[in-house]
Write an enzyme that holds these catalytic residues in place. Structure first.
Site, PDB file in Angstrom:
ATOM      1  N   ASP A  10      -1.445   4.176  47.023  1.00 62.86           N
ATOM      2  CA  ASP A  10      -1.883   5.184  48.152  1.00 62.86           C
ATOM      3  C   ASP A  10      -2.824   4.466  48.815  1.00 62.86           C
ATOM      4  O   ASP A  10      -3.743   4.132  48.423  1.00 62.86           O
ATOM      5  CB  ASP A  10      -2.443   6.400  47.408  1.00 62.86           C
ATOM      6  CG  ASP A  10      -3.186   7.280  48.122  1.00 62.86           C
ATOM      7  OD1 ASP A  10      -3.272   7.150  49.269  1.00 62.86           O
ATOM      8  OD2 ASP A  10      -3.397   8.454  47.618  1.00 62.86           O
ATOM      9  N   ILE A  11      -2.356   4.342  49.997  1.00 63.77           N
ATOM     10  CA  ILE A  11      -3.214   3.368  51.003  1.00 63.77           C
ATOM     11  C   ILE A  11      -4.714   3.938  51.075  1.00 63.77           C
ATOM     12  O   ILE A  11      -5.564   3.281  51.347  1.00 63.77           O
ATOM     13  CB  ILE A  11      -2.372   3.273  52.368  1.00 63.77           C
ATOM     14  CG1 ILE A  11      -2.939   2.137  53.268  1.00 63.77           C
ATOM     15  CG2 ILE A  11      -2.601   4.716  53.116  1.00 63.77           C
ATOM     16  CD1 ILE A  11      -2.252   1.590  54.557  1.00 63.77           C
ATOM     17  N   ASN A  24      -0.534   8.770  65.661  1.00 69.17           N
ATOM     18  CA  ASN A  24       0.008   9.111  66.949  1.00 69.17           C
ATOM     19  C   ASN A  24      -1.024   8.804  67.968  1.00 69.17           C
ATOM     20  O   ASN A  24      -2.071   8.842  67.661  1.00 69.17           O
ATOM     21  CB  ASN A  24       0.522  10.750  66.685  1.00 69.17           C
ATOM     22  CG  ASN A  24      -0.566  11.512  66.494  1.00 69.17           C
ATOM     23  OD1 ASN A  24      -1.495  11.834  67.446  1.00 69.17           O
ATOM     24  ND2 ASN A  24      -0.585  12.428  65.590  1.00 69.17           N
ATOM     25  N   GLY A  32       2.568  12.526  57.232  1.00 66.14           N
ATOM     26  CA  GLY A  32       2.716  11.297  56.641  1.00 66.14           C
ATOM     27  C   GLY A  32       1.373  10.674  56.545  1.00 66.14           C
ATOM     28  O   GLY A  32       0.344  11.115  55.981  1.00 66.14           O
ATOM     29  N   VAL A  33       1.328   9.257  56.628  1.00 67.08           N
ATOM     30  CA  VAL A  33       0.336   8.327  56.550  1.00 67.08           C
ATOM     31  C   VAL A  33      -0.762   8.936  57.224  1.00 67.08           C
ATOM     32  O   VAL A  33      -1.913   9.006  56.735  1.00 67.08           O
ATOM     33  CB  VAL A  33       0.606   6.883  56.617  1.00 67.08           C
ATOM     34  CG1 VAL A  33      -0.534   6.005  56.705  1.00 67.08           C
ATOM     35  CG2 VAL A  33       1.554   6.575  55.714  1.00 67.08           C
ATOM     36  N   ASP A  34      -0.656   9.235  58.542  1.00 70.32           N
ATOM     37  CA  ASP A  34      -1.648   9.572  59.399  1.00 70.32           C
ATOM     38  C   ASP A  34      -2.410  11.044  58.909  1.00 70.32           C
ATOM     39  O   ASP A  34      -3.802  10.936  58.731  1.00 70.32           O
ATOM     40  CB  ASP A  34      -0.790   9.977  60.752  1.00 70.32           C
ATOM     41  CG  ASP A  34      -1.981  10.299  61.652  1.00 70.32           C
ATOM     42  OD1 ASP A  34      -3.292   9.883  61.752  1.00 70.32           O
ATOM     43  OD2 ASP A  34      -1.537  11.007  62.825  1.00 70.32           O
ATOM     44  N   SER A 123       6.079   3.200  61.912  1.00 74.59           N
ATOM     45  CA  SER A 123       7.293   3.710  62.527  1.00 74.59           C
ATOM     46  C   SER A 123       8.171   4.000  61.837  1.00 74.59           C
ATOM     47  O   SER A 123       9.256   4.221  62.174  1.00 74.59           O
ATOM     48  CB  SER A 123       7.583   2.964  63.869  1.00 74.59           C
ATOM     49  OG  SER A 123       6.673   3.108  64.981  1.00 74.59           O
ATOM     50  N   THR A 124       8.443   3.698  60.506  1.00 73.32           N
ATOM     51  CA  THR A 124       9.611   3.655  59.665  1.00 73.32           C
ATOM     52  C   THR A 124       9.835   5.255  58.972  1.00 73.32           C
ATOM     53  O   THR A 124      10.774   5.545  58.582  1.00 73.32           O
ATOM     54  CB  THR A 124       9.661   2.889  58.462  1.00 73.32           C
ATOM     55  OG1 THR A 124       8.766   3.228  57.577  1.00 73.32           O
ATOM     56  CG2 THR A 124       9.701   1.680  58.913  1.00 73.32           C
ATOM     57  N   TYR A 127       9.175   8.377  63.071  1.00 74.58           N
ATOM     58  CA  TYR A 127       9.232   7.769  64.284  1.00 74.58           C
ATOM     59  C   TYR A 127      10.872   6.952  64.306  1.00 74.58           C
ATOM     60  O   TYR A 127      11.164   6.438  65.319  1.00 74.58           O
ATOM     61  CB  TYR A 127       8.281   6.716  64.430  1.00 74.58           C
ATOM     62  CG  TYR A 127       7.179   7.278  65.111  1.00 74.58           C
ATOM     63  CD1 TYR A 127       6.835   8.957  65.063  1.00 74.58           C
ATOM     64  CD2 TYR A 127       5.973   6.522  65.653  1.00 74.58           C
ATOM     65  CE1 TYR A 127       5.869   9.223  65.726  1.00 74.58           C
ATOM     66  CE2 TYR A 127       5.069   7.305  66.230  1.00 74.58           C
ATOM     67  CZ  TYR A 127       4.659   8.645  66.189  1.00 74.58           C
ATOM     68  OH  TYR A 127       3.655   9.102  66.904  1.00 74.58           O
TER      69      TYR A 127
END
Length: 173
Positions: A10-11, A24, A32-34, A123-124, A127
């Site tokens: 988990d980042i 974004n 997501g991650v954001d 971006s995966t 995006y």
């Protein structure tokens, strides 16, 4: 220390100097991650992002550029926000834009005095960047940067499958 690690994690829990947010252009959070980074970091991150929007980027952060905030409630020191390309909207220039995300994030981390950084697969997700192509671009950009800089670089994946795609994609580089 020039090291590249691939991890399932988990980042938001990474104990590195900087984690990278696949943001974004609004910098106001998303999915997501954001979304996970904004949630884990708390109000400090959104307030700092609002300040960036009000002062430096009133029209949003351009694709490929990078800015930083504190990490709020997370164990890292900084969050580096970068906007990856939407693949279907920028196929011709997408490779350079995605490479810029990694290079500009690494340079900003270096300018901040960081010795370690953690990247998601920019971006995966929504995006739509093909994971195999994105892995090659990311790895080449990081390797090029590490030729002249010392830093520990961690690629963080949410699943074993995504980690394997990355490993297979860079195997012959």
């Amino acid at each position: 220390m020039k090291k590249i690690n691939l991890k399932i994690s988990d980042i938001t829990k990474e104990k590195v100097c900087a984690i990278v947010n696949a943001a974004n252009s609004s910098l106001m959070g998303g999915g997501g991650v954001d979304g996970a980074i904004h949630k884990a970091g708390g109000k400090a991150i959104i307030n700092e992002c609002k300040n960036i929007r009000n002062t430096s980027y009133p029209n949003g952060l351009p694709t490929g550029e990078a800015v930083h905030t504190s990490a709020g409630n997370m164990p890292s020191t900084y969050v580096i926000h970068t906007v990856g390309p939407v693949y279907k909207n920028s196929i011709k220039e997408s490779e350079q834009l995605l490479s810029n995300c990694y290079t500009n994030s690494l340079q900003l981390a270096s300018d901040l005095g960081c010795d370690s950084i953690a990247f998601p697969a920019i971006s995966t997700g929504i995006y739509g960047y093909p994971k195999e192509k994105a892995a090659i671009i990311a790895y080449k950009a990081v390797r090029k940067f590490l030729n002249q800089n010392n830093m520990e670089v961690n690629f963080i994946f949410s699943t074993e499958q995504n980690k394997k795609i990355f490993e297979q994609s860079i195997k012959n580089l």
